[in-house]
Design a protein around this motif. Structure first.
Motif, PDB file in Angstrom:
ATOM      1  N   UNK A   9      31.252  38.485  30.956  1.00 35.74           N
ATOM      2  CA  UNK A   9      32.537  39.336  30.826  1.00 35.74           C
ATOM      3  C   UNK A   9      33.175  38.927  32.277  1.00 35.74           C
ATOM      4  N   UNK A  10      34.362  38.493  32.139  1.00 36.19           N
ATOM      5  CA  UNK A  10      35.103  37.983  33.447  1.00 36.19           C
ATOM      6  C   UNK A  10      36.100  39.345  33.927  1.00 36.19           C
ATOM      7  N   UNK A  11      35.788  39.676  35.207  1.00 39.33           N
ATOM      8  CA  UNK A  11      36.214  40.962  35.646  1.00 39.33           C
ATOM      9  C   UNK A  11      37.669  40.798  35.928  1.00 39.33           C
ATOM     10  N   UNK A  12      38.630  41.837  35.376  1.00 36.90           N
ATOM     11  CA  UNK A  12      39.932  41.673  35.503  1.00 36.90           C
ATOM     12  C   UNK A  12      40.364  42.664  36.644  1.00 36.90           C
ATOM     13  N   UNK A  13      39.608  44.018  36.748  1.00 36.34           N
ATOM     14  CA  UNK A  13      39.919  45.148  37.740  1.00 36.34           C
ATOM     15  C   UNK A  13      38.649  46.110  37.856  1.00 36.34           C
ATOM     16  N   UNK A  14      38.526  46.693  38.686  1.00 37.01           N
ATOM     17  CA  UNK A  14      37.327  47.561  38.907  1.00 37.01           C
ATOM     18  C   UNK A  14      37.923  48.750  39.595  1.00 37.01           C
ATOM     19  N   UNK A  15      37.577  49.991  38.990  1.00 39.61           N
ATOM     20  CA  UNK A  15      38.071  51.091  39.513  1.00 39.61           C
ATOM     21  C   UNK A  15      36.680  52.123  39.620  1.00 39.61           C
ATOM     22  N   UNK A  16      37.050  53.029  40.351  1.00 41.30           N
ATOM     23  CA  UNK A  16      36.078  54.325  40.428  1.00 41.30           C
ATOM     24  C   UNK A  16      36.798  55.506  40.269  1.00 41.30           C
TER      25      UNK A  16
END
Lengths: 130, 130
Positions: free
Chosen positions: A69-76
């Protein structure tokens, strides 16, 4: 490790749930657990890494299957105790061969869940158990 | 309680994580915990009910704010230990006033998360603390 990751709230076992969502279709693919090291590796490599509670070890998603899985965005979230990660999925997310792990739909009045998902591969041909 | 709900795998505290997704936009709104009773109530009433680990009690989402969630579908994953629930959201999901709780985006090289979300209401006008 950056200060944003340090500010996350990990549970008593040092883990945080990570929801994985397809960046294009917005389909929710899976949920798995990360420790601080796997969050940091996910950010630095751009590929999702999780922590297996049953095997008690870090793993790169797709290390056996090639289905990374290639990361496009990371949120919390508001409490900083859950992650939401948008990815581009190689192959399929689910080890059962479905594109998403959430292939079981509640069917009112029925004895069992209804199977409702896109089958991408036959698990027998992807995971070779010696 | 139906046999599908009975077949779910609750953790050592009797809880299962529930991911809440907007049925129309497919935006992930929040993640919270359910016990068997709250899953059953969610199915029978069609409104999401959760279990608060900090208050140790069942709660109807929106009971204070009016921001209820009407269930459109309920799914579980390959391990039957996570729920994915599609809803129609009244108002906003987040008690901070954002439509989604995931309004913090990781910003590489920055000291803090970037705020990135739709602000729907001012929390001060919705939650009156006596």
């Amino acid at each position: 490790m950056d200060s944003q990751i340090q500010g996350l709230k990990f549970d008593a076992h040092g883990l945080i749930p990570a929801i994985i969502q397809d960046a294009a279709s917005r389909e929710v693919l899976m949920m798995a657990w990360m420790n601080a090291e796997s969050v940091a590796l996910t950010v630095s490599t751009g590929k999702t890494h999780f922590f297996s509670r049953s095997r008690n070890q870090l793993w790169l998603k797709g290390e056996s299957s090639g289905h990374t899985q290639t990361v496009r965005s990371l949120r919390t979230d508001c409490d900083k105790d859950v992650l939401l990660i948008e990815v581009t999925q190689e192959g399929a997310a689910c080890h059962d061969g479905y594109y998403s792990c959430f292939y079981r739909k509640h069917a009112l009045g029925q004895p069992d869940w209804k199977t409702d998902g896109k089958l991408i591969f036959d698990p027998k041909t992807v995971y070779h158990k010696a």
